[in-house]
Design an enzyme around this catalytic site. Sequence first.
Site, PDB file in Angstrom:
ATOM      1  N   HIS A 277     -36.360 -12.791  23.065  1.00  0.00           N
ATOM      2  CA  HIS A 277     -37.157 -13.845  23.455  1.00  0.00           C
ATOM      3  C   HIS A 277     -36.870 -13.705  25.093  1.00  0.00           C
ATOM      4  CE1 HIS A 277     -39.437 -17.403  23.985  1.00  0.00           C
ATOM      5  NE2 HIS A 277     -39.659 -17.706  22.619  1.00  0.00           N
ATOM      6  N   HIS A 362     -41.271   6.546  10.320  1.00  0.00           N
ATOM      7  CA  HIS A 362     -42.429   6.072  10.456  1.00  0.00           C
ATOM      8  C   HIS A 362     -42.288   4.902  11.487  1.00  0.00           C
ATOM      9  CE1 HIS A 362     -43.727   8.393   6.841  1.00  0.00           C
ATOM     10  NE2 HIS A 362     -42.577   7.941   6.333  1.00  0.00           N
ATOM     11  N   HIS A 366     -47.607  -2.727  16.798  1.00  0.00           N
ATOM     12  CA  HIS A 366     -48.712  -3.877  16.886  1.00  0.00           C
ATOM     13  C   HIS A 366     -49.794  -3.316  17.402  1.00  0.00           C
ATOM     14  CE1 HIS A 366     -50.690  -7.403  17.893  1.00  0.00           C
ATOM     15  NE2 HIS A 366     -50.293  -7.449  19.203  1.00  0.00           N
TER      16      HIS A 366
END
Length: 468
Positions: A277, A362, A366
Amino acid sequence: MSIFSISFLFLSQSKSSFFSIIGEYLNIQTLLHSCNIFSLLLWFMLITSILTFYLKKCSKNVYLVDFACYKPFPKTICSKDLFIEKSKCGGHFKDESIDFQRKIMNRSGFGDKTYVPESLLVIPPNICMMEARKETESVIFGAIDELLLKTKMKVEDIDILITNCCIFNPSPSLSAMVVNHYKLKDRILCYNLSGMGCSAGLIAIDLAKQLLQVHPNSYALVVSTENINSGWYLGNNRSMLVSNCLFRVGGAAILLSNISSDYQRSKYHLKHTVRTHKGSQDSCYNSILQREDETNNITGISLSKDLMGAAGFALKANIITLGKSVLPLLEQLKYALSFVAKKCFNKNVKVYTPDFKLCFEHFCIHTGGKAVQDEIQKVLGLSDWQIEPSRMTLYRYGNTSSSSVWYVLAYCEAKGRIRKGDRVWQIAFGSGFKCNTAVWRALRNVDPIKEINPWNDEVHDFPCDVSI
């Protein structure tokens, strides 16, 4: 001394010796018996400790039993040309705003089969609470129904429920909506995450993991979606028009378990979750912001020019943390040496970028946009084959927000790529600014023929050319 006295003395001593011997024998037997009990007690304690440790370790394992991605009805398909046509006919946008949206759409990496809610295909668009609720119910219930069908799960066995949606937050909450529709038990632990952007899906996975580690023998249902109706912008601010162009209908339902017997039927084992964050920095915090536009009458999601920088900054911090757990020692050493060289000796030295391709087979990135995918491919040095699932998902489904990484994983499964032991890295970005990742290990080969998958009936059409 008489013979009788001598005999009595001898017998007395003999009796004393006899009882002494018997006493010593009994003491030894008692001691041996005590030792045997003590040994058995020690063994019992040792076995109990090992068993307890094993059970605690097993209870902290989190398995992904299965997941389902919602596929909207064909009548809600919206091509790029149809999108521009509906924007024109709505009467809300100026000509220059229409031209701007056309440029965004042409550069988006979208195909012509993404989905929008029915409420936006009518003229004028029907933006209201009722339509927003209708959209969300169809997505959430559709995804959960398919998941229950795939897993043969009984709703009364669900112990934890977590829903996430950034924009649409009605009262009662979305989690209450699910409880009411499926009549879930009244002791269920419910959580509803809001305002956390496109990375909230992986935040929900991390929250479920933490809850499962303290609630043994439990199932957790995670539902990730976004609402397009309630986030639709009807003004002419360019920074807010971008979200209209990029976000599309989608949702996913995921079933997690910490029950050891579910190891056999589960698809994946959750190995790591990392949350980063960067909201403490103003440029990151303001890069995605819901606010009124310059008219002070219309609310929208503003995407600033600092967005790509914030994404890169958050990704860097995230992979540094994750790298400590997944990178080979040699890769960590290369990074550390180059970092020290740059800080202490020569500022022109380029810090070594670890090769994460050594850690994962893999990559589920997003589908925030083509520019985001291009940058991540460049930073991580991914091949076209490795970035293909994310590019094809963006092309076919658009940016479905927090559920996008599940459509990407579904593509990998539909292509028959997932083999037992493969490692999967999911990467998502969201407002705040946040970068969240999850690492999974495949527990078995995934046979696409046996799967219910949103790609099944058209996966043979991919990959396709998405170059602009």
